[in-house]
Write a protein that holds these residues in place. Structure first.
Motif, PDB file in Angstrom:
ATOM      1  N   UNK A   1       6.139  48.775  -0.958  1.00  0.00           N
ATOM      2  CA  UNK A   1       6.598  47.510  -0.355  1.00  0.00           C
ATOM      3  C   UNK A   1       8.126  47.406  -0.406  1.00  0.00           C
ATOM      4  N   UNK A   2       8.725  46.881   0.651  1.00  0.00           N
ATOM      5  CA  UNK A   2      10.177  46.644   0.649  1.00  0.00           C
ATOM      6  C   UNK A   2      10.364  45.154   0.358  1.00  0.00           C
ATOM      7  N   UNK A   3      11.035  44.867  -0.729  1.00  0.00           N
ATOM      8  CA  UNK A   3      11.187  43.472  -1.141  1.00  0.00           C
ATOM      9  C   UNK A   3      12.541  42.919  -0.696  1.00  0.00           C
ATOM     10  N   UNK A   4      12.515  41.993   0.247  1.00  0.00           N
ATOM     11  CA  UNK A   4      13.764  41.400   0.742  1.00  0.00           C
ATOM     12  C   UNK A   4      13.702  39.874   0.644  1.00  0.00           C
ATOM     13  N   UNK A   5      13.220  39.420  -0.513  1.00  0.00           N
ATOM     14  CA  UNK A   5      13.106  37.979  -0.749  1.00  0.00           C
ATOM     15  C   UNK A   5      13.651  37.619  -2.134  1.00  0.00           C
ATOM     16  N   UNK A   6      14.797  38.230  -2.453  1.00  0.00           N
ATOM     17  CA  UNK A   6      15.392  38.036  -3.778  1.00  0.00           C
ATOM     18  C   UNK A   6      15.860  36.598  -4.007  1.00  0.00           C
ATOM     19  N   UNK A   7      16.099  35.859  -2.915  1.00  0.00           N
ATOM     20  CA  UNK A   7      16.522  34.465  -3.091  1.00  0.00           C
ATOM     21  C   UNK A   7      15.362  33.613  -3.607  1.00  0.00           C
TER      22      UNK A   7
ATOM     23  N   UNK B   1      30.156  43.838  -3.095  1.00  0.00           N
ATOM     24  CA  UNK B   1      30.442  44.942  -2.164  1.00  0.00           C
ATOM     25  C   UNK B   1      29.127  45.524  -1.647  1.00  0.00           C
ATOM     26  N   UNK B   2      28.175  45.681  -2.533  1.00  0.00           N
ATOM     27  CA  UNK B   2      26.874  46.240  -2.157  1.00  0.00           C
ATOM     28  C   UNK B   2      26.153  45.310  -1.172  1.00  0.00           C
ATOM     29  N   UNK B   3      26.102  44.019  -1.498  1.00  0.00           N
ATOM     30  CA  UNK B   3      25.418  43.047  -0.621  1.00  0.00           C
ATOM     31  C   UNK B   3      26.068  43.004   0.758  1.00  0.00           C
ATOM     32  N   UNK B   4      27.407  43.003   0.726  1.00  0.00           N
ATOM     33  CA  UNK B   4      28.133  42.894   1.995  1.00  0.00           C
ATOM     34  C   UNK B   4      27.888  44.103   2.882  1.00  0.00           C
ATOM     35  N   UNK B   5      27.796  45.265   2.259  1.00  0.00           N
ATOM     36  CA  UNK B   5      27.557  46.472   3.066  1.00  0.00           C
ATOM     37  C   UNK B   5      26.135  46.436   3.656  1.00  0.00           C
ATOM     38  N   UNK B   6      25.160  45.942   2.890  1.00  0.00           N
ATOM     39  CA  UNK B   6      23.793  45.807   3.416  1.00  0.00           C
ATOM     40  C   UNK B   6      23.757  44.765   4.535  1.00  0.00           C
TER      41      UNK B   6
ATOM     42  N   UNK C   1      18.282  48.940  -0.951  1.00  0.00           N
ATOM     43  CA  UNK C   1      19.001  50.111  -0.440  1.00  0.00           C
ATOM     44  C   UNK C   1      19.226  50.008   1.067  1.00  0.00           C
ATOM     45  N   UNK C   2      20.168  50.819   1.518  1.00  0.00           N
ATOM     46  CA  UNK C   2      20.465  50.908   2.946  1.00  0.00           C
ATOM     47  C   UNK C   2      19.236  51.438   3.708  1.00  0.00           C
ATOM     48  N   UNK C   3      18.481  52.322   3.094  1.00  0.00           N
ATOM     49  CA  UNK C   3      17.258  52.845   3.729  1.00  0.00           C
ATOM     50  C   UNK C   3      16.254  51.719   3.989  1.00  0.00           C
ATOM     51  N   UNK C   4      16.202  50.753   3.070  1.00  0.00           N
ATOM     52  CA  UNK C   4      15.276  49.626   3.246  1.00  0.00           C
ATOM     53  C   UNK C   4      15.704  48.761   4.439  1.00  0.00           C
TER      54      UNK C   4
ATOM     55  N   UNK D   1      13.687  33.101   9.766  1.00  0.00           N
ATOM     56  CA  UNK D   1      13.325  33.989   8.654  1.00  0.00           C
ATOM     57  C   UNK D   1      14.524  34.087   7.729  1.00  0.00           C
ATOM     58  N   UNK D   2      14.257  34.285   6.448  1.00  0.00           N
ATOM     59  CA  UNK D   2      15.359  34.493   5.507  1.00  0.00           C
ATOM     60  C   UNK D   2      15.216  35.868   4.878  1.00  0.00           C
ATOM     61  N   UNK D   3      16.261  36.681   5.030  1.00  0.00           N
ATOM     62  CA  UNK D   3      16.253  38.019   4.426  1.00  0.00           C
ATOM     63  C   UNK D   3      17.273  37.978   3.281  1.00  0.00           C
ATOM     64  N   UNK D   4      16.842  38.328   2.085  1.00  0.00           N
ATOM     65  CA  UNK D   4      17.805  38.304   0.974  1.00  0.00           C
ATOM     66  C   UNK D   4      17.670  39.563   0.122  1.00  0.00           C
ATOM     67  N   UNK D   5      18.829  40.031  -0.349  1.00  0.00           N
ATOM     68  CA  UNK D   5      18.861  41.310  -1.082  1.00  0.00           C
ATOM     69  C   UNK D   5      19.194  41.131  -2.563  1.00  0.00           C
TER      70      UNK D   5
END
Ligand code: PLP
Length: 391
Positions: A1-7, A261-266, A369-372, A360-364
């Motif tokens: 599973x790709x988890x993109x609901x960190x908020x 920096x990581x969040x911004x790049x994603x 990862x960039x692959x996700x 939709x809300x996408x949060x990291x």
């Protein structure tokens, strides 16, 4: 599973879990107990509190530990019930843990006024003096919005209220819900000039069951008990969860630049992908279609992006993504009445109905990862957009 609901909640950081486990087995006594081992726990808590206070730029005795940010927000709001009804200003984007108790105050005769916001959801600071009057006793404005990612001008509001307060007999209390801000932007409680602020452990990788209320000056809570936490939040302290919260807070503050920096790049990769998909089908970036604005950390938090894929309803989209192996949110997942909340926020943001119904809300988080992100974009392109066209 790709988890993109960190908020909604962050997976527990194994290091923070180990801190909790160690604390629960080491600090077994009640910190209120007066025998030596109880006092040792109390001392341990004080030392940790001092470390956290340093990192947030406040004093250790201004920290009140509680169990959730919902509780922290409620402690502040319900404390106003000790006074005769007056006026409170708030932002229309507040989390339900601020919005709902304010509705209760309204039923009890309080006047609750919503500050005007712009189309990005930001409070217009210049208009604040127009809505303040002699009956205004409090201002509630969240730092980072959990739906849109909008960053509010907390420091500017704080400075303005400080200036206004100098000329008033009755101070206006300034509270900010900083749940989505911790670890995503710099927090300096002194500079931000807030009277109170709330934080939650489970958004930053700590175990659930701990939260923090910052109180510049003590308030009188509505409920009482054993008098723990200076009587502001009675109830035996959950030392293991608090230790995990403090550990994760210090870690996320230490790693702030790296994480930003990581969040911004994603976020950049996600936005660029969506911009290129726009050539093929209807998909929207919210609350603005301007990538430069969305990528500016002063205006929007780097860890969160709101999008819309009309005419598919949010709930259908969430289930579709889930069936494809991606977990994202159609709004505030931790709110049981999230549909109502989404409607309230979308109306305040003046989204048109088609868009409002398909947000939709996408949060990291730090392990996203960039692959996700690439996989998410691929799913949108190969499965979701076609369905949206046929819907
Ligand atoms: N405030 C904001 C902005 C949130 O995002 C949340 C949870 O989603 C809360 C408050 C409530 O936090 P807790 O789950 O600790 O009560």
């Amino acid at each position: 599973m790709i988890y993109l609901d960190w908020a909604a909640t962050a997976p527990v950081d194994p290091e923070s879990l180990a801190v909790a486990a160690d604390s629960y087995s080491t600090h077994t006594r009640n910190p209120s107990a007066i025998y030596q081992s109880g006092q040792a726990v109390s001392m341990h808590l004080l030392n940790n509190r001092i470390e956290l206070a340093k990192a947030l730029h406040c004093q250790a005795d201004q920290i009140v530990f509680c169990s959730t940010a919902t509780e922290a927000n409620n402690i502040v709001i319900t404390s106003f019930l000790n006074h005769t009804p007056a006026e409170i200003i708030t932002s229309p984007l507040e989390h339900d843990s601020v919005y709902q108790p304010l509705q209760k105050l309204k039923q009890l005769g309080w006047k609750v006024i919503e500050a005007p916001i712009d189309l990005e959801g930001r409070i217009d600071v210049e208009k604040i003096p127009d809505i303040i009057n002699k009956n205004t006793v409090a201002f509630f404005a969240m730092d980072v919005c959990n739906e849109t990612g909008t960053v509010q001008p907390i420091q500017e509001i704080g400075m303005l209220l400080e200036k206004i307060n100098r000329e008033r007999d009755r101070r206006i209390h300034f509270h900010s819900d900083m749940v989505q801000a911790l670890g995503k932007k710099e927090i300096d409680l002194q500079k931000m000039k807030v009277d109170s602020a709330s934080f939650s452990a489970h958004k930053i990788g700590a175990i659930r069951g701990a939260a923090m209320l910052y109180l510049k000056k003590a308030i009188s809570p509505l409920y009482g008990g054993g008098g723990q936490e200076k009587g502001i939040r009675s109830g035996t302290e959950n030392v293991g969860a608090i230790d995990s919260f403090i550990f994760s807070s210090l870690k996320t503050i230490r790693q702030l630049q790296e994480n930003q920096t990581h969040f911004l790049s994603l976020k950049r990769e996600l936005i660029e992908g969506i911009v290129s998909l726009k050539k093929k089908a209807e998909i929207h970036l919210l609350p603005t279609e301007d990538p430069t604005r969305l990528l500016h950390s002063d205006f929007f938090s780097p860890h969160l992006l709101q999008i819309a894929i009309p005419p598919l309803p949010s709930e259908v989209l969430v289930r579709l993504f889930d069936s494809k192996g991606v977990e994202i949110s159609g709004g505030s997942a931790c709110a049981s009445n999230s549909k109502k909340k989404m409607k309230r926020v979308s109306e305040a943001m003046q989204y048109d109905k088609r868009i409002a119904e398909s947000t939709l809300r996408i949060s990291f988080g730090n392990s996203t990862t960039s692959d996700e992100i690439k996989k998410l974009l691929q799913i949108i392109e190969e499965s979701i957009l076609d369905l949206a066209k046929k819907f």
